[in-house]
Structure formats: C-alpha cells, structure tokens
Design an enzyme around this catalytic site. Structure first.
Site, PDB file in Angstrom:
ATOM      1  N   HIS A 120       0.818  -1.222   0.000  1.00  0.00           N
ATOM      2  CA  HIS A 120       0.000   0.000   0.000  1.00  0.00           C
ATOM      3  C   HIS A 120       0.852   1.273   0.000  1.00  0.00           C
ATOM      4  O   HIS A 120       0.324   2.371  -0.163  1.00  0.00           O
ATOM      5  CB  HIS A 120      -0.904   0.053   1.234  1.00  0.00           C
ATOM      6  CG  HIS A 120      -1.970  -1.003   1.255  1.00  0.00           C
ATOM      7  ND1 HIS A 120      -2.851  -1.183   0.215  1.00  0.00           N
ATOM      8  CD2 HIS A 120      -2.286  -1.942   2.187  1.00  0.00           C
ATOM      9  CE1 HIS A 120      -3.673  -2.191   0.510  1.00  0.00           C
ATOM     10  NE2 HIS A 120      -3.345  -2.668   1.684  1.00  0.00           N
ATOM     11  N   ASP A 133      -2.894 -10.438  -2.249  1.00  0.00           N
ATOM     12  CA  ASP A 133      -3.413  -9.897  -0.987  1.00  0.00           C
ATOM     13  C   ASP A 133      -4.861  -9.454  -1.255  1.00  0.00           C
ATOM     14  O   ASP A 133      -5.180  -8.987  -2.351  1.00  0.00           O
ATOM     15  CB  ASP A 133      -2.563  -8.696  -0.561  1.00  0.00           C
ATOM     16  CG  ASP A 133      -2.948  -8.149   0.799  1.00  0.00           C
ATOM     17  OD1 ASP A 133      -2.227  -8.431   1.769  1.00  0.00           O
ATOM     18  OD2 ASP A 133      -3.983  -7.438   0.885  1.00  0.00           O
ATOM     19  N   HIS A 154      -6.478  -6.992  -0.374  1.00  0.00           N
ATOM     20  CA  HIS A 154      -6.654  -5.550  -0.586  1.00  0.00           C
ATOM     21  C   HIS A 154      -5.936  -5.123  -1.867  1.00  0.00           C
ATOM     22  O   HIS A 154      -4.999  -5.787  -2.311  1.00  0.00           O
ATOM     23  CB  HIS A 154      -6.129  -4.784   0.629  1.00  0.00           C
ATOM     24  CG  HIS A 154      -6.762  -5.234   1.918  1.00  0.00           C
ATOM     25  ND1 HIS A 154      -6.111  -6.031   2.829  1.00  0.00           N
ATOM     26  CD2 HIS A 154      -8.008  -5.039   2.398  1.00  0.00           C
ATOM     27  CE1 HIS A 154      -6.932  -6.297   3.841  1.00  0.00           C
ATOM     28  NE2 HIS A 154      -8.086  -5.709   3.606  1.00  0.00           N
ATOM     29  N   ASP A 197      -4.812 -12.652   3.551  1.00  0.00           N
ATOM     30  CA  ASP A 197      -6.041 -12.111   4.142  1.00  0.00           C
ATOM     31  C   ASP A 197      -7.294 -12.381   3.304  1.00  0.00           C
ATOM     32  O   ASP A 197      -8.375 -11.925   3.652  1.00  0.00           O
ATOM     33  CB  ASP A 197      -5.903 -10.608   4.444  1.00  0.00           C
ATOM     34  CG  ASP A 197      -5.081  -9.860   3.426  1.00  0.00           C
ATOM     35  OD1 ASP A 197      -4.798 -10.423   2.352  1.00  0.00           O
ATOM     36  OD2 ASP A 197      -4.726  -8.697   3.697  1.00  0.00           O
TER      37      ASP A 197
HETATM   38 ZN    ZN Z   1      -4.206  -6.964   2.796  1.00  0.00          ZN
END
Ligand code: ZN
Length: 370
Positions: A144, A181, A183, A269
């Site tokens: 991120h 991931d 996200h 995740d």
């Molecule tokens: Zn994540």
C-alpha cells in the site's frame, strides 16, 4: 519435484510495534484496550507460520537466510529523501501514526529497512540462480505504500524497492508482480503506473481497502497503459473465483508479457477467517495458486518465482496457508493437516454465485484483450 527454496526472515521484523489498538481502532475513549497483541498487523501470524514450518520439519529442508537492511541508495530509487527523513524522525521519537492507517513504533524505520532488505535478498538470490525460488517473510508489509506516504500498515514499498535495485544491479528487463493480498495493491500500481517493463496484476476484494480507486478502469498510463491489471472480486468469493481468475486472466496475461521473474505480493487475508476482509479461501487455494505460478514460471522464466509477505491477520489460520505455500514452493509435503480445511471447503459459495462471478471475470478478460 523438490526445489532449492529459500526462506528469508529475521526475528527483528517481528519486533515492529504497531502500538495500542483493538484490531484497527486506536485504544482510548470508548475503545477498550485488548489483552495481548492487539493490532491486527501483529507479529503473531508471521511468527506462528515460521514456528509451524519449524515443528513440521520443513524449515530444516529449506535454505533459511536473513539479510542486510536495505541500503539508502535502494530506498531512494522509490522514496524521496524528505519522506525517509520523516520516517526516521518519527521512529527515533518512539513512533506514532503516519499517513493512513500506518502506526509505527520505536525503531520501526530500521525494521522496515530490514523488511525491504529481505525482499531484495530473496529476489537477488533467485535471479542469480543460487535458489530456484524464495519466500521473504517481510514485516512490515509494503504493497500500500506510496513513494511519499505510509499507508495500510506499510512504510516502505518492499517489492518495488527490490525490483528497482535488481534492475540497477543485474539489468532485469521484464518483471511481473502478482498481488493476491485481499486488498488492492495501490502502492505498486502507483509506482509502476507509467512503466511497460513491470506488469502489475492485483486480485482483490472489491471495495475493501483502500477506497477511492477505479478498479478495472485503472490500466496504467503513458507507456504503461495496459500494463496494470486490476481484478476486483465480489465479497464472499472463494476458491472457484480465484482459480478461475488465474486461468482466465493471470495465466494469459503472464504468457503475453513474458516476464523474466515473477514476484508475488503474498497476503493471506483472503482466507475465510480473516478479520479484515470477506473472502473464502483456504490453505489448498494458496497451495493451488502457488502451483499454478510455479508452472507458469517454469514455462516462462526458468522457474524464477519470489513471494513477499504482505497482509493476513488470522493468527490461527495464516500459519496453515503459509505452510501450504512453502510446501508447494519446495515440493515437499509435511505431515501437517490443516484442521479446518474440510470445514472451509464445505462453506464455499453456491454454484449460482460462482457462475455469476465467472461471467464477470470473463468480461474483464475480454476488456483486457486476453
Ligand atoms: Zn491486505
């Protein structure tokens, strides 16, 4: 087939402190402090993964290594001086909240440099042929992080740093990043937005984190147009959605791009027990995705595959998903049995959900010219 598999980790990475939180909420006011490790991004999920590898006997059969912290020159290829200076200052002063959802503790700057250093060493060892493939248990994570902003528990862009230093040292031309991931890999997307030498693919839960992006419309810009692929999946999707995505988009995109090395932003995740997302994967999903990438890497780039740890917040279940990945990478099956695999397999979405999601993935594949 067993392979020479490296596992890059360092106990010091587990000492990065995310401060007093209840999962994501800063403690105080109406938020009661939690016992034990409290922030979602705790060392437990990672340390337990390593410990399960140890007690299963797998660690003994891998090439376990640490690495030097990432040097300043490599950091500066991605991050501006003023940002690095701010990280160091906050870290030296005992920590604090940086950017969006990025809590830092005392000494976290040095630990983040080590985390990036592990990723660099893993990429270099595989590229040079010392290892067939490798896993870097980097913590804090990186996908991120923007060049000048910490975000989502990330302070340094581990994978882009590793790519750029390897390009500078060894002249790599074409690198593919597959981000599973749960996200969106917004930092990696941002850094390579205008580049046609780095293909970035992010498979993620639609509308999870961060907010404010355009999903599949984000295709890269300038020379990089078409070299950024986003695959937002519906919340609740499981094994079928991810494997179908691999077959219809990831595999053909990699075949078209012809990378010299494949790097995975490996978050755990999207597993069905994660507190920060709503997907339904299990350990066999991660095993199968790793196997598919190994086959692609064998075919496209001499098996060169590096996984770098990102998210994954179920302290109980990440170890089993992580072990499955390491078993696939090394070709060594241990005696460990995933205690909830059958339970999660029985809770996969119904066929009509899968068909609906498959149609959406087909549409995306068409949009991407695959
Ligand atoms: Zn994540």
């Amino acid at each position: 087939m067993s392979r020479r598999t490296g596992f890059f980790f360092d106990e010091y990475c587990f000492w990065h402190s995310t401060g007093l939180h209840a999962v994501m909420l800063p403690v105080g006011g109406w938020v009661q402090p939690m016992a034990g490790s409290s922030h979602a991004e705790s060392p437990e999920s990672k340390r337990r993964m390593k410990n399960l590898m140890d007690v299963s006997g797998l660690s003994d059969q891998l090439d376990l290594r640490s690495a030097a912290p990432c040097d300043e020159e490599a950091l500066r290829r991605i991050h501006p001086d003023h940002y690095l200076q701010r990280l160091k200052t906050v870290s030296d002063q005992g920590g604090g909240m940086l950017g969006i959802e990025a809590p830092m503790g005392p000494g976290s700057y040095e630990i983040a440099k080590l985390s990036a250093g592990l990723a660099c060493a893993a990429v270099n060892a595989v590229w040079q042929g010392e290892l067939d493939n490798a896993y870097s248990l980097s913590r804090p994570p990186g996908h991120h992080c923007l060049p000048d902003q910490s975000m989502g528990f990330c302070f340094l862009a581990n994978i882009p740093i590793a790519i750029e230093q390897a390009k500078a040292k060894y002249g790599l031309r074409r690198v593919a990043v597959v981000d599973w991931d749960v996200h969106h890999g917004n930092g990696t997307q941002h850094i390579f937005w205008q580049r046609d030498d780095v293909l970035t693919i992010s498979i993620h839960q639609d509308g999870c984190f961060p907010s404010g992006y355009s999903g599949e419309q984000d295709r890269g810009g300038g020379a990089g147009e078409g070299f950024n692929i986003n695959i937002p999946l519906l919340a609740g999707g499981g094994h079928d959605a991810y494997l179908y995505t691999f077959d219809k988009i990831v595999a053909p995109a990699l075949e078209r791009f012809k990378p010299e090395i494949i790097i995975v932003a490996c978050g755990f995740d999207a597993n069905s027990t994660d507190p920060l997302a709503r997907m339904q994967l299990h350990s066999d999903s991660y095993r199968e995705m790793t196997n598919r990438l190994l086959q692609l890497a064998d075919h496209l780039c001499g098996g060169k595959l590096v996984l770098v740890h990102e998210g994954g917040y179920s302290e109980a279940y990440v170890p089993f998903c992580g072990l499955a990945v390491m078993e696939a990478l090394s070709g060594i099956r241990t005696k460990v049995v995933d205690p909830v695999l059958t339970f999660i397999k029985e809770q996969q979405p119904r066929e009509d959900f899968n068909q609906f999601q498959r149609k959406a993935i087909d549409q995306l594949a068409l949009q991407f010219g695959l």
